[in-house]
Design an enzyme around this catalytic site. Structure first.
Site, mmCIF file in Angstrom:
data_model
loop_
_atom_site.group_PDB
_atom_site.id
_atom_site.type_symbol
_atom_site.label_atom_id
_atom_site.label_comp_id
_atom_site.label_asym_id
_atom_site.label_seq_id
_atom_site.Cartn_x
_atom_site.Cartn_y
_atom_site.Cartn_z
ATOM 1 N N TRP A 49 0.819 -1.209 0.000
ATOM 2 C CA TRP A 49 0.000 0.000 0.000
ATOM 3 C C TRP A 49 0.859 1.267 0.000
ATOM 4 C CZ3 TRP A 49 -4.303 -2.223 -1.207
ATOM 5 C CH2 TRP A 49 -4.646 -3.445 -0.642
ATOM 6 N N PHE A 66 -21.626 0.299 -17.699
ATOM 7 C CA PHE A 66 -22.860 0.938 -17.256
ATOM 8 C C PHE A 66 -23.589 0.115 -16.203
ATOM 9 C CE2 PHE A 66 -24.695 -1.866 -20.397
ATOM 10 C CZ PHE A 66 -25.975 -2.124 -19.931
ATOM 11 N N THR A 67 -23.359 -1.185 -16.173
ATOM 12 C CA THR A 67 -24.073 -2.038 -15.218
ATOM 13 C C THR A 67 -23.703 -1.721 -13.767
ATOM 14 O OG1 THR A 67 -22.426 -3.792 -15.455
ATOM 15 C CG2 THR A 67 -24.374 -3.915 -16.872
#
Length: 147
Positions: A49, A66-67
């Site tokens: 990280w 788009f879903t």
């Protein structure tokens, strides 16, 4: 797309981008900044990280999705919160343009807007991060970030 490979990346980030009716240039810029600076990679000493895709000079693959703007009505998906196709394609192209302008254009790949695609993702970890642009007028949840 249609049985033909149109894009591929090596090490990097795969962005599945859902574009909302309410997204504006402000959200676009916010998302580009966050994606390119998100610290999900380890540094040279192995500390997790610590590094971003830009720090590591890794690649970015963007797929319009788009879903992701789906709302379930019972068991049926409803996409009324997704930006309409014509507007969304322009927004998506602006998003890609901003990514390429901010980073290295040769390291930004994309799919084909609106096409049915087979997307093969190999998660390393696996690590999946959901990133949403802040709601209009909302204070940042990141105390280090100044509006």
């Amino acid at each position: 797309v249609g049985g033909e490979q149109i894009s591929a990346i090596g090490r990097g980030i795969c962005v599945l981008l859902g574009i909302s009716l309410e997204d504006t240039q402000k959200e676009l810029e916010h998302m580009v900044r966050k994606i390119l600076n998100l610290r999900v990679f380890e540094d040279e000493s192995g500390k997790h990280w610590s590094k971003s895709v830009m720090d590591k000079q890794y690649e970015v693959l963007c797929i319009s999705q788009f879903t992701l703007q789906c709302v379930l009505k019972g068991n049926k998906p409803d996409f009324h919160l997704a930006m309409p196709t014509e507007q969304a394609e322009s927004f998506y192209n602006s998003f890609l343009e901003q990514l390429r302008k901010t980073y290295r254009p040769e390291l930004i790949q994309d799919g084909k807007f609106g096409a049915y695609m087979q997307v093969h993702i190999q998660n390393d970890g696996p690590v999946t991060v959901e990133l949403e642009s802040p709601a209009p007028g909302a204070a940042s949840s990141d105390p280090k970030q100044v509006s």
